[in-house]
Design a protein around this motif. Structure first.
Motif, mmCIF file in Angstrom:
data_model
loop_
_atom_site.group_PDB
_atom_site.id
_atom_site.type_symbol
_atom_site.label_atom_id
_atom_site.label_comp_id
_atom_site.label_asym_id
_atom_site.label_seq_id
_atom_site.Cartn_x
_atom_site.Cartn_y
_atom_site.Cartn_z
ATOM 1 N N GLU A 105 -0.251 -9.226 -10.316
ATOM 2 C CA GLU A 105 1.144 -8.766 -10.267
ATOM 3 C C GLU A 105 1.772 -9.163 -8.928
ATOM 4 O OE1 GLU A 105 1.269 -4.600 -11.141
ATOM 5 O OE2 GLU A 105 -0.038 -4.801 -12.893
ATOM 6 N N ASP A 106 3.095 -9.249 -8.930
ATOM 7 C CA ASP A 106 3.805 -9.559 -7.683
ATOM 8 C C ASP A 106 3.922 -8.303 -6.841
ATOM 9 O OD1 ASP A 106 4.175 -12.171 -8.444
ATOM 10 O OD2 ASP A 106 6.001 -11.696 -9.573
ATOM 11 N N GLY A 107 4.124 -8.498 -5.542
ATOM 12 C CA GLY A 107 4.367 -7.352 -4.675
ATOM 13 C C GLY A 107 3.307 -7.200 -3.612
ATOM 14 N N PRO A 108 3.429 -6.132 -2.790
ATOM 15 C CA PRO A 108 2.464 -5.900 -1.705
ATOM 16 C C PRO A 108 1.122 -5.404 -2.238
ATOM 17 C CG PRO A 108 4.093 -4.133 -1.779
ATOM 18 C CD PRO A 108 4.514 -5.143 -2.804
ATOM 19 N N PHE A 109 0.176 -5.212 -1.300
ATOM 20 C CA PHE A 109 -1.207 -4.835 -1.651
ATOM 21 C C PHE A 109 -1.268 -3.516 -2.431
ATOM 22 C CE2 PHE A 109 -4.836 -2.155 -0.278
ATOM 23 C CZ PHE A 109 -5.828 -2.811 -0.988
ATOM 24 N N ARG A 110 -1.990 -3.549 -3.570
ATOM 25 C CA ARG A 110 -2.293 -2.347 -4.351
ATOM 26 C C ARG A 110 -3.673 -2.482 -4.978
ATOM 27 N NH1 ARG A 110 1.829 -1.397 -8.861
ATOM 28 N NH2 ARG A 110 1.814 -3.659 -8.866
ATOM 29 N N MET A 111 -4.439 -1.407 -4.972
ATOM 30 C CA MET A 111 -5.787 -1.426 -5.560
ATOM 31 C C MET A 111 -6.140 -0.025 -6.036
ATOM 32 S SD MET A 111 -9.389 -2.446 -3.726
ATOM 33 C CE MET A 111 -10.237 -0.918 -3.398
ATOM 34 N N LEU A 112 -6.712 0.080 -7.253
ATOM 35 C CA LEU A 112 -7.128 1.374 -7.802
ATOM 36 C C LEU A 112 -8.618 1.570 -7.534
ATOM 37 C CD1 LEU A 112 -6.107 3.786 -9.619
ATOM 38 C CD2 LEU A 112 -7.148 2.568 -11.532
ATOM 39 N N GLY A 113 -8.986 2.683 -6.901
ATOM 40 C CA GLY A 113 -10.404 2.968 -6.619
ATOM 41 C C GLY A 113 -11.153 3.295 -7.903
ATOM 42 N N THR A 114 -12.306 2.639 -8.138
ATOM 43 C CA THR A 114 -13.082 2.912 -9.358
ATOM 44 C C THR A 114 -14.538 3.289 -9.085
ATOM 45 O OG1 THR A 114 -13.283 0.532 -9.553
ATOM 46 C CG2 THR A 114 -11.769 1.573 -11.034
ATOM 47 N N ILE A 115 -15.104 2.878 -7.962
ATOM 48 C CA ILE A 115 -16.490 3.256 -7.623
ATOM 49 C C ILE A 115 -16.483 3.777 -6.184
ATOM 50 C CG2 ILE A 115 -18.884 2.477 -7.373
ATOM 51 C CD1 ILE A 115 -18.292 0.208 -9.323
ATOM 52 N N LEU A 116 -17.154 4.905 -5.965
ATOM 53 C CA LEU A 116 -17.196 5.511 -4.630
ATOM 54 C C LEU A 116 -18.641 5.611 -4.173
ATOM 55 C CD1 LEU A 116 -15.583 7.177 -2.414
ATOM 56 C CD2 LEU A 116 -16.273 9.184 -3.681
ATOM 57 N N GLU A 117 -18.914 5.298 -2.905
ATOM 58 C CA GLU A 117 -20.264 5.493 -2.364
ATOM 59 C C GLU A 117 -20.177 5.780 -0.868
ATOM 60 O OE1 GLU A 117 -22.324 1.500 -2.605
ATOM 61 O OE2 GLU A 117 -20.332 1.051 -3.380
ATOM 62 N N ALA A 118 -21.252 6.320 -0.334
ATOM 63 C CA ALA A 118 -21.285 6.635 1.102
ATOM 64 C C ALA A 118 -22.251 5.689 1.787
ATOM 65 C CB ALA A 118 -21.738 8.075 1.296
ATOM 66 N N VAL A 136 -12.147 8.045 -6.101
ATOM 67 C CA VAL A 136 -11.933 7.432 -7.408
ATOM 68 C C VAL A 136 -10.579 7.855 -7.973
ATOM 69 C CG1 VAL A 136 -12.795 7.485 -9.775
ATOM 70 C CG2 VAL A 136 -14.389 7.310 -7.870
ATOM 71 N N ALA A 137 -9.879 6.925 -8.634
ATOM 72 C CA ALA A 137 -8.562 7.141 -9.263
ATOM 73 C C ALA A 137 -7.419 7.228 -8.251
ATOM 74 C CB ALA A 137 -8.552 8.371 -10.164
ATOM 75 N N HIS A 138 -7.705 7.088 -6.938
ATOM 76 C CA HIS A 138 -6.638 6.993 -5.944
ATOM 77 C C HIS A 138 -6.183 5.532 -5.830
ATOM 78 C CE1 HIS A 138 -7.633 10.920 -3.533
ATOM 79 N NE2 HIS A 138 -7.066 11.134 -4.704
ATOM 80 N N THR A 139 -4.911 5.344 -5.485
ATOM 81 C CA THR A 139 -4.370 3.996 -5.290
ATOM 82 C C THR A 139 -4.291 3.700 -3.799
ATOM 83 O OG1 THR A 139 -3.050 4.214 -7.298
ATOM 84 C CG2 THR A 139 -2.393 2.488 -5.749
ATOM 85 N N MET A 140 -4.996 2.639 -3.352
ATOM 86 C CA MET A 140 -4.860 2.183 -1.972
ATOM 87 C C MET A 140 -3.778 1.106 -1.951
ATOM 88 S SD MET A 140 -8.721 2.628 -1.800
ATOM 89 C CE MET A 140 -8.415 3.470 -3.309
ATOM 90 N N CYS A 141 -2.795 1.231 -1.076
ATOM 91 C CA CYS A 141 -1.660 0.310 -1.147
ATOM 92 C C CYS A 141 -1.021 0.115 0.232
ATOM 93 C CB CYS A 141 -0.616 0.849 -2.126
ATOM 94 S SG CYS A 141 -0.099 2.529 -1.752
#
Length: 608
Positions: free
Chosen positions: A199-212, A283-288
């Motif tokens: 998609e066009d536009g600035p940085f966007r990413m949906l979190g799907t896997i979380l680890e420490a 998870v399910a948060h949007t990093m943008c």
């Protein structure tokens, strides 16, 4: 570089992780002289021990100047939450089916999710080298399954490959050729799977896997939908409603390169990457980028069906084997688990020092308990309880599961009878070749708690049971629980062989001589329906004539060994499983006999 993102989905033990091993080896992602463990993607200790994939993981290979990101997913229905999330990251699905077993419940569950999202599947019929392989019939079953799941005409026109991941070959027919390795699969992925939509536009990413990570802190993995990201860039984290969770700098951008993670100077849209440096993102948060205000839509997750109460261990032996025993430590650990595992729901319980944990099934909750005990926790957990809902007009509704059992024909009568007692309905009964039958039931989740052990006993260990959440139906009434009572210790100390020997007529024991016991602890199973208090500390009275050496060779029957899942299924509502890093003990909820009688009277009054 050109990109392809694909998920490998299949039922448990159909060969996903072995296939990923072969793809890594034959693409050159692993050097010929590099020492790599078998099932390289199963990095977790519990995954290796049990031979199942529990956590979704990503890797990547390069083929003909195209990077193929591969996501390995769990194959057990209890870990379905992992699969539902990661389908957001991919543009194609490789559906792996065993050439003998055919599509089983988890295949159906994941394929239905993939088809709804519009993914175009590739079907690979694996293990065609098995003696009982029936690839043509299995292909018909897969087509019927896709049609039953309302696949579009384009999805029904799926390409088919055959092969043996173990032997390292794939071809267009079950006979071969066997000398091309994984080449046909790589080429089909490049042709059939669409490049990632950007998609066009600035940085966007949906979190799907979380680890420490002990060095980098929290790491969130996802696919970049638009824009690019570099280390030290400022980003904003949005929740699913658009609220700002935090703002911060990205400390590292990591990409999957074979079995390694490589830091990148810049990652662009379409690639699957991991981002470190955001302590509250999950998870399910949007990093943008800081200018974005609208979050990316997250896939809804099916609700949990079972719950358990995790309590502080308050037995007389508490704190003797574990290092993490306080209510605060247990609470923090469970809340941390719920952040990364969207299929779990953790809430405060009405009881003091306890938490209510809801999940998909006994295995998922059992894996969580096993992980916690290995980390040094001491907890006591209650019997799994089914989560009921209310339907139209206030009707009580309970979860129903689709149960598929493959067994030898001679045992089918006993299994049908036992499941009928547990309020299950027989939906289908058909031969599956080689003197075996496949039975399909719709059974209430309540009736299946603790049934696995009974099934293996009834079928002499030859049956394979697979379960999948089917839906909610009106409550089916009372289901008979455990028929036997238990033997309860009356005192605290170390069990004596002579006392255990004398008590063997009362029922099988669950402890060895020398085991530490306490008042209210369950030490055996009673042969009758009532509970019985027994003294396992009573030694032999010694005189000049009766010495310890005379008849000292007391021969005891081997005690019942209670593994964690079996213990959770065995206990009743007034009992708990005490779990420590070294032991699994069964006990009464109220250790004092007077308290037990009082609680029993209260229960009787409530029922009346």
């Amino acid at each position: 570089m050109k990109l392809r993102n694909i998920a490998i989905i299949a039922h448990v033990d159909h060969g996903k992780t072995t296939l990923v091993d072969r793809l890594l080896q034959q693409s050159g992602a692993v050097r010929d002289n590099q020492r790599v463990d078998e099932r390289a993607m199963d990095s977790n200790d519990l995954e290796r021990e049990r031979g199942i994939t529990i956590l979704a993981k990503a890797t990547s290979v390069i083929w003909n100047e195209t990077r193929i990101n591969i996501v390995d997913t769990p194959g057990h229905a209890d870990f379905g939450g992992e699969v539902e999330r990661i389908l957001n990251m991919v543009d194609g699905a490789l559906v792996l089916v065993d050439a003998a077993e055919g599509p089983l419940p988890q295949t159906k569950f994941v394929v239905s999710k993939a088809l709804k999202m519009g993914l175009k599947p590739i079907v690979l019929i694996n293990k065609v080298d098995r003696a009982d392989a029936r690839p043509d019939e299995v292909l018909d079953e897969v087509f019927d399954l896709f049609a039953a799941l309302n696949a579009s005409d384009e999805q029904l026109d799926f390409p088919i490959l055959y092969g043996s991941a173990k032997e390292g070959w794939i071809a267009d027919s079950p006979e071969g050729p066997k000398d091309q390795g994984m080449l046909p699969l790589f080429e089909l992925v490049l042709r059939h799977v669409a490049p990632p939509s950007i998609e066009d536009g600035p940085f966007r990413m949906l979190g799907t896997i979380l680890e420490a990570n002990p060095y980098l802190g929290r790491i969130v993995t996802g696919r970049i939908t638009s824009g690019t990201i570099k280390p030290n860039e400022m980003v904003k984290v949005l929740d699913h409603e658009g609220g700002v969770v935090e703002q911060g700098r990205v400390s590292k951008v990591l990409a999957f390169r074979g079995l390694e993670r490589t830091p990148l100077d810049e990652a662009s849209a379409g690639d699957i990457v991991s981002i470190a440096g955001l302590p509250n993102a999950t998870v399910a948060h949007t990093m943008c980028a800081p200018t974005v205000d609208t979050p990316l839509p997250a896939q809804p997750i099916d609700p949990p069906t079972l719950s358990m109460t995790f309590r502080v261990n308050d037995s007389p032996l508490a704190g003797t084997e574990g290092s993490k025993v306080t209510g605060r430590m247990i609470r923090d650990r469970l809340l941390r688990e719920a952040e990364g595992n969207v299929a779990l729901r953790v809430t405060e319980s009405e009881e003091r020092d306890s938490m209510e944990v809801a999940g998909r099934g006994e295995l998922q909750l059992g894996i969580l308990i096993e992980t916690m005990r290995r980390e040094g926790f001491e907890i006591s957990v209650s019997r799994p309880k089914v989560l009921l809902t209310s339907g139209e007009g206030g009707t009580l509704m309970e979860p129903i599961e689709e149960v598929v059992i493959d067994l030898d024909e001679e045992h089918s009568g006993a299994v049908v009878q036992k499941l009928a007692e547990r309020k299950a309905d027989l939906i289908e009964m058909k031969p599956s070749g080689g003197g075996r039958q496949r039975l399909v039931f719709h059974a209430p989740t309540r009736g299946l708690i603790g049934y696995q052990g009974e099934l293996l006993t009834d079928t002499r260990g030859t049956a394979i049971m697979n379960r999948l959440f089917h839906g909610y139906a009106p409550h089916k009434g009372v289901i008979q629980g455990r028929r036997n009572g238990v033997l309860i210790s009356t005192d605290q100390g170390e069990a004596v062989a002579y006392a255990l020997w004398n008590l063997e007529d009362r029922g099988p024991m669950m402890i060895d001589p020398g085991a530490r016991v306490y008042r209210g602890m369950i030490v055996g199973e009673h042969t009758r329906g009532n509970d019985l208090e027994v003294n396992v500390l009573k030694g032999k009275k010694l005189t000049n004539i009766r010495t310890t050496s005379k008849d000292e060779a007391v021969r005891l029957t081997t005690p019942l060994r209670m593994a964690l899942e079996r213990a959770l299924a065995y206990i009743e509502n007034d009992e708990l499983v005490e779990v420590t890093p070294k032991s699994i003990r069964l006990r009464k909820r109220h250790l004092d006999p007077n308290e037990r009688k009082k609680a029993e009277r209260q229960r009787a009054e409530e029922v009346a």
